[in-house]
Design a protein around this motif. Structure first.
Motif, PDB file in Angstrom:
ATOM      1  N   THR A 154       0.825  -1.211   0.000  1.00 11.41           N
ATOM      2  CA  THR A 154       0.000   0.000   0.000  1.00 11.41           C
ATOM      3  C   THR A 154       0.864   1.268   0.000  1.00 11.41           C
ATOM      4  OG1 THR A 154      -0.172  -0.201   2.390  1.00 11.41           O
ATOM      5  CG2 THR A 154      -2.016  -1.032   1.093  1.00 11.41           C
ATOM      6  N   THR A 155       1.992   1.227   0.733  1.00 14.26           N
ATOM      7  CA  THR A 155       2.848   2.424   0.768  1.00 14.26           C
ATOM      8  C   THR A 155       3.525   2.652  -0.585  1.00 14.26           C
ATOM      9  OG1 THR A 155       4.471   1.008   1.840  1.00 14.26           O
ATOM     10  CG2 THR A 155       3.337   2.593   3.231  1.00 14.26           C
ATOM     11  N   ALA A 174       1.127   4.215  -2.855  1.00 11.94           N
ATOM     12  CA  ALA A 174       0.890   5.616  -2.502  1.00 11.94           C
ATOM     13  C   ALA A 174       2.029   6.519  -2.968  1.00 11.94           C
ATOM     14  CB  ALA A 174       0.695   5.759  -0.996  1.00 11.94           C
ATOM     15  N   GLY A 213      -1.496   9.027  -6.121  1.00 15.69           N
ATOM     16  CA  GLY A 213      -2.149   9.747  -5.026  1.00 15.69           C
ATOM     17  C   GLY A 213      -3.551  10.160  -5.438  1.00 15.69           C
ATOM     18  N   VAL A 214      -4.481  10.092  -4.486  1.00 13.55           N
ATOM     19  CA  VAL A 214      -5.885  10.349  -4.812  1.00 13.55           C
ATOM     20  C   VAL A 214      -6.421  11.529  -4.015  1.00 13.55           C
ATOM     21  CG1 VAL A 214      -8.181   9.319  -4.965  1.00 13.55           C
ATOM     22  CG2 VAL A 214      -6.161   7.867  -5.103  1.00 13.55           C
ATOM     23  N   LEU A 215      -7.127  12.418  -4.689  1.00 16.87           N
ATOM     24  CA  LEU A 215      -7.831  13.500  -4.000  1.00 16.87           C
ATOM     25  C   LEU A 215      -9.319  13.170  -4.046  1.00 16.87           C
ATOM     26  CD1 LEU A 215      -7.408  16.386  -2.747  1.00 16.87           C
ATOM     27  CD2 LEU A 215      -8.085  17.265  -4.962  1.00 16.87           C
ATOM     28  N   LEU A 243       0.679  14.017   7.004  1.00 17.93           N
ATOM     29  CA  LEU A 243       0.303  12.629   6.714  1.00 17.93           C
ATOM     30  C   LEU A 243       0.572  12.253   5.266  1.00 17.93           C
ATOM     31  CD1 LEU A 243      -2.960  11.970   8.729  1.00 17.93           C
ATOM     32  CD2 LEU A 243      -0.829  10.715   8.872  1.00 17.93           C
ATOM     33  N   TYR A 303       3.336   9.831   4.887  1.00 14.93           N
ATOM     34  CA  TYR A 303       3.197   8.515   5.532  1.00 14.93           C
ATOM     35  C   TYR A 303       3.900   7.407   4.754  1.00 14.93           C
ATOM     36  CZ  TYR A 303       0.999   4.287   7.319  1.00 14.93           C
ATOM     37  OH  TYR A 303       0.785   3.039   7.838  1.00 14.93           O
ATOM     38  N   ARG A 337       7.733   6.813   5.438  1.00 16.33           N
ATOM     39  CA  ARG A 337       8.296   6.630   6.777  1.00 16.33           C
ATOM     40  C   ARG A 337       9.309   5.487   6.746  1.00 16.33           C
ATOM     41  NH1 ARG A 337       4.135   2.900   9.680  1.00 16.33           N
ATOM     42  NH2 ARG A 337       3.852   1.575   7.896  1.00 16.33           N
ATOM     43  N   GLN A 379      -1.532  18.065   0.797  1.00 12.61           N
ATOM     44  CA  GLN A 379      -1.152  16.736   1.276  1.00 12.61           C
ATOM     45  C   GLN A 379      -0.677  15.877   0.101  1.00 12.61           C
ATOM     46  OE1 GLN A 379      -4.014  13.574   2.116  1.00 12.61           O
ATOM     47  NE2 GLN A 379      -3.421  13.710   4.268  1.00 12.61           N
ATOM     48  N   LEU A 380      -1.379  16.012  -1.017  1.00 14.61           N
ATOM     49  CA  LEU A 380      -1.036  15.255  -2.215  1.00 14.61           C
ATOM     50  C   LEU A 380       0.317  15.730  -2.774  1.00 14.61           C
ATOM     51  CD1 LEU A 380      -2.461  13.001  -3.663  1.00 14.61           C
ATOM     52  CD2 LEU A 380      -3.710  14.675  -5.001  1.00 14.61           C
ATOM     53  N   GLN A 435       2.898  14.194  -0.719  1.00 13.66           N
ATOM     54  CA  GLN A 435       2.973  12.758  -1.018  1.00 13.66           C
ATOM     55  C   GLN A 435       3.808  12.529  -2.278  1.00 13.66           C
ATOM     56  OE1 GLN A 435      -0.925  11.001  -0.883  1.00 13.66           O
ATOM     57  NE2 GLN A 435      -0.276   9.130  -1.892  1.00 13.66           N
ATOM     58  N   GLU A 463       4.724  17.221  16.776  1.00 11.40           N
ATOM     59  CA  GLU A 463       3.486  16.482  16.987  1.00 11.40           C
ATOM     60  C   GLU A 463       3.497  15.702  18.303  1.00 11.40           C
ATOM     61  OE1 GLU A 463       1.810  14.246  13.814  1.00 11.40           O
ATOM     62  OE2 GLU A 463       2.426  15.676  12.308  1.00 11.40           O
ATOM     63  N   ARG A 510      -0.118   7.206  14.022  1.00 11.76           N
ATOM     64  CA  ARG A 510      -0.227   7.878  12.728  1.00 11.76           C
ATOM     65  C   ARG A 510      -1.389   7.310  11.910  1.00 11.76           C
ATOM     66  NH1 ARG A 510       5.822   8.864  10.718  1.00 11.76           N
ATOM     67  NH2 ARG A 510       6.141   7.490  12.471  1.00 11.76           N
ATOM     68  N   ILE A 568      -9.153  11.273  10.132  1.00 10.69           N
ATOM     69  CA  ILE A 568      -9.383  12.280   9.091  1.00 10.69           C
ATOM     70  C   ILE A 568     -10.326  11.719   8.039  1.00 10.69           C
ATOM     71  CG2 ILE A 568      -8.244  13.461   7.166  1.00 10.69           C
ATOM     72  CD1 ILE A 568      -5.863  13.850   9.147  1.00 10.69           C
ATOM     73  N   ASN A 601      -9.094   8.957   2.636  1.00 12.67           N
ATOM     74  CA  ASN A 601      -7.820   9.661   2.677  1.00 12.67           C
ATOM     75  C   ASN A 601      -6.715   8.746   3.190  1.00 12.67           C
ATOM     76  OD1 ASN A 601      -5.988  12.000   4.356  1.00 12.67           O
ATOM     77  ND2 ASN A 601      -6.520  12.355   2.229  1.00 12.67           N
ATOM     78  N   ARG A 621      -6.510   5.544   2.831  1.00 14.50           N
ATOM     79  CA  ARG A 621      -6.122   4.633   1.753  1.00 14.50           C
ATOM     80  C   ARG A 621      -5.213   5.351   0.768  1.00 14.50           C
ATOM     81  NH1 ARG A 621     -10.744   3.501  -0.211  1.00 14.50           N
ATOM     82  NH2 ARG A 621     -11.187   1.689   1.055  1.00 14.50           N
ATOM     83  N   SER A 622      -5.570   6.593   0.452  1.00 10.37           N
ATOM     84  CA  SER A 622      -4.804   7.347  -0.540  1.00 10.37           C
ATOM     85  C   SER A 622      -3.356   7.577  -0.114  1.00 10.37           C
ATOM     86  CB  SER A 622      -5.488   8.690  -0.792  1.00 10.37           C
ATOM     87  OG  SER A 622      -4.625   9.571  -1.452  1.00 10.37           O
ATOM     88  N   ILE A 623      -3.123   7.816   1.175  1.00 12.54           N
ATOM     89  CA  ILE A 623      -1.748   8.095   1.604  1.00 12.54           C
ATOM     90  C   ILE A 623      -0.962   6.817   1.859  1.00 12.54           C
ATOM     91  CG2 ILE A 623      -2.278  10.352   2.584  1.00 12.54           C
ATOM     92  CD1 ILE A 623      -2.134   8.994   5.355  1.00 12.54           C
ATOM     93  N   GLY A 624      -1.586   5.655   1.691  1.00 11.20           N
ATOM     94  CA  GLY A 624      -0.825   4.411   1.747  1.00 11.20           C
ATOM     95  C   GLY A 624      -1.010   3.582   3.005  1.00 11.20           C
ATOM     96  N   VAL A 625      -2.031   3.893   3.812  1.00 15.22           N
ATOM     97  CA  VAL A 625      -2.283   3.080   4.999  1.00 15.22           C
ATOM     98  C   VAL A 625      -2.911   1.757   4.572  1.00 15.22           C
ATOM     99  CG1 VAL A 625      -3.608   2.923   7.135  1.00 15.22           C
ATOM    100  CG2 VAL A 625      -2.620   5.108   6.449  1.00 15.22           C
ATOM    101  N   ASN A 626      -2.435   0.662   5.121  1.00 15.50           N
ATOM    102  CA  ASN A 626      -3.025  -0.643   4.837  1.00 15.50           C
ATOM    103  C   ASN A 626      -4.299  -0.789   5.678  1.00 15.50           C
ATOM    104  OD1 ASN A 626      -3.666  -3.334   4.503  1.00 15.50           O
ATOM    105  ND2 ASN A 626      -1.518  -3.959   4.393  1.00 15.50           N
TER     106      ASN A 626
END
Lengths: 254, 350
Positions: free
Chosen positions: A71-72, A75, A79-81, A99, A102, A105, A152-153, A156, B10, B231, B238, B242, B244-249
């Motif tokens: 998934t990372t 990403a 990237g999705v808006l 974020l 993410y 990381r 954010q995008l 990313q 943070e 995180r 949020i 969102n 899913r989009s940033i890559g969270v499983n």
């Protein structure tokens, strides 16, 4: 170079095929607009690319099946808006933009490094949000919230940006601003944009290519000029779109 | 640049943790000192010091005092603090995961589910050989997880967006159903099962150092897992799309958090019964102080939950002394008011 290839994509909700055997691809530097009437399957295609719905067929990023990517990793490339942003709590603009990093990381114990901080600061600057960085998103206007998620995008930093009606619910000034920001982002090499739009004028003004959908099937696909012809639009919308657009815009000529 | 970074980081600086810990220890000392027999704070310090480090610091303290402190009040206060921390970190995590400020073990019905599991295991004598206490605990954990799946699955079937109203309504109906089954089981099980108020209102009176050790182990493992997902919880809070989009499983994180929360709630319920609303009240108050970022909110809710429940337990012991209130009566009294406040605000806001 093809960035994203979608081959024979089919998405079913129960027995109903929302997207039916759709094939298209996006190359570097292209801005692909996905247009079509309500319920044509536009947003569902985006959901499939972000792995939000199960699908048949294949979606390849630079030749690799996206189902094989972590998934990372996905990403970092795509990237999705989303269309709506219903934030639950009083997060600040900066926390949301943070974020976006993410997927980069280094480990679950590690915080953000200097590279992440530069990326976030730059994203805030490009989106014009420096002064709002520590404000709660719940106190921002619709346009500012949209820019927060766009920032954010940017942080990313994917290769392909996927946007679902980015100008929806925004007044004219913000619509223009949003499209111009995306256009600037696309100018850098190795990038592409896929964007769902309702407004055919926006598709024509900003898109380089267009995928016209009708009831889940491809009606036409190619450059904007080839796709958005009077004949194609008449077939999909069942009305003379050109005449309607001329009448709408003609009102403003003095 | 350095200054900018330190003012808007943070996470908490380490000094904040020292302050939190000091506050928790101070409240614990006060709770040990107060009660039907008043013991000076200085004597509490001396007795605990001698018990931990040896020496003769507590020579001049009367024997009755030191036995009250060491055999009655100290284990109880430690168990209360650990239970408070556990329940509150669970509530915080669920509220982030479900993007819903009213989610908590008690409002979702997870705690009731866990207590039904515990009651069933006692009534039917389900135990694991060589581990006498663990049967109850494991049944409580399994029932907690089962209830969570059932409630979320049913809510999801009814309403895809998992809105507040649906979840809470399903949770309350489920709790009532479970309570009725539990009442029946307790009625027929007779003397084997403790009184019904223990399971519905909770109590940590008579808890032992052994209980404290079990709670500590559970909190150390589960708390660490939850803190490491700060995180991801931010991303869920949020919005799931969102995230899913940033890559969270999405799937992995959701199942990890739900299992961890179930384990922790199961352990707490099998030791102290259902103590409601702790996981609702503490995160709500703390969110106003620290903001919603889970990298601050989760550690704060560990300490905040411990302090909140210690004070509730103190109130339960001293308010109508020498009689004692069930601790859940105190937390639910405060919790119900906070619940109404949150609900009212969220309605007005939307």
């Amino acid at each position: 170079m093809k960035l994203l290839e979608v081959n024979n994509l089919t998405v079913k909700y129960g027995d109903h095929k929302v997207v039916d055997n759709v094939t298209f691809s996006v190359e570097e530097g292209q801005w692909l607009m996905i247009a079509g009437p309500n319920g044509a399957g536009k947003s569902t295609i985006l959901n499939a690319i972000s792995r939000g719905v199960p699908y048949e067929g294949e979606i390849l990023f630079r030749g690799t099946d996206i189902r094989k990517l972590r998934t990372t990793a996905l990403a970092r490339h795509v990237g999705v808006l989303a269309q709506n942003h219903m934030v639950g709590y009083e997060f600040t603009v900066q926390e949301i933009v943070n974020l976006g990093r993410y997927a980069y990381r280094k480990g679950i114990m590690k915080g953000q490094d200097a590279g992440d901080e530069t990326a976030v600061r730059e994203a805030l600057r490009v989106a014009g949000l420096q002064d709002l960085a520590y404000k709660s998103v719940l106190h921002l206007s619709g346009g500012e919230v949209q820019r927060t998620f766009l920032a954010q995008l940017f942080a990313q930093n994917p290769d392909i940006m996927i946007l679902d009606e980015p100008a929806n619910h925004l007044d004219l000034v913000y619509q223009k601003q949003t499209f111009e920001l995306i256009g600037k982002w696309l100018a850098a090499p190795g990038r592409a944009v896929i964007c769902v739009v309702h407004d055919l004028s926006q598709a024509r003004a900003y898109g380089s290519h267009c995928l016209l959908l009708d009831h889940g099937k491809t009606a036409s696909c190619g450059t904007v000029r080839d796709v958005l012809t009077p004949e194609n639009l008449h077939a999909v919308y069942d009305m003379d779109v050109y005449a309607w657009m001329r009448r709408m815009l003609g009102q403003w000529e003095e | 640049m350095k200054i900018e970074k330190s003012t808007h980081r943070e996470t908490f600086p380490w000094i904040a943790y020292v302050v939190f810990l000091a506050a928790a220890v101070f409240v614990a000392a006060v709770c040990v000192a107060l009660g039907s027999v008043q013991i000076p704070l200085k004597d509490v310090g001396k007795v605990v010091w001698q018990a931990v480090f040896g020496g003769t610091a507590a020579q001049d303290v009367p024997n009755t005092f030191s036995s009250i402190i060491l055999t009655v009040r100290l284990p109880r206060v430690i168990c209360v603090a650990l239970t408070g921390a556990s329940l509150s970190v669970c509530g915080t995590s669920m509220q982030g995961l479900l993007k819903n400020a009213l989610a908590d073990g008690s409002t979702l019905g997870v705690s009731s589910g866990a207590s039904l599991g515990a009651v069933l295991s006692i009534a039917f004598g389900i135990t694991i050989p060589s581990l006498p206490f663990s049967g109850t605990m494991i049944m409580a954990i399994l029932f907690a997880f089962g209830s969570l799946l059932l409630i979320l699955g049913l809510s999801y079937k009814l309403d895809n967006s998992l809105s507040t109203n649906t979840i809470i309504l399903v949770g309350i109906i489920f709790s009532m159903f479970v309570s009725s089954v539990m009442t029946l089981v307790i009625y027929f099980a007779g003397d084997k099962v403790r009184h019904i108020t223990f399971w519905t209102m909770g109590s940590l009176a008579g808890s032992s150092y052994q209980n404290a050790l079990v709670l500590l182990c559970a909190l150390a493992v589960c708390g660490t897992v939850l803190l490491l997902h700060a995180r991801e919880l931010n991303a869920f809070a949020i919005g799931e799309d969102n995230a899913r989009s940033i890559g969270v499983n999405i799937r992995r994180v959701r199942i990890t958090v739900l299992v961890t929360v179930s384990v922790l709630i199961g352990v707490c319920v099998s030791i102290g019964g259902t103590i409601g609303f702790v996981g609702l009240v503490t995160p709500h108050i703390l969110r106003m102080l620290t903001g919603p970022n889970h990298r601050r909110l989760l550690p704060a809710s560990l300490f905040g939950g411990a302090i909140f429940l210690m004070l509730c337990d103190l109130a339960a012991r001293v308010l109508i002394s020498p009689l004692e209130l069930p601790i859940g009566a105190v937390t639910s009294f405060i919790g119900a008011i906070v619940f109404v406040v949150i609900f009212y605000r969220s309605r007005k806001g939307s």
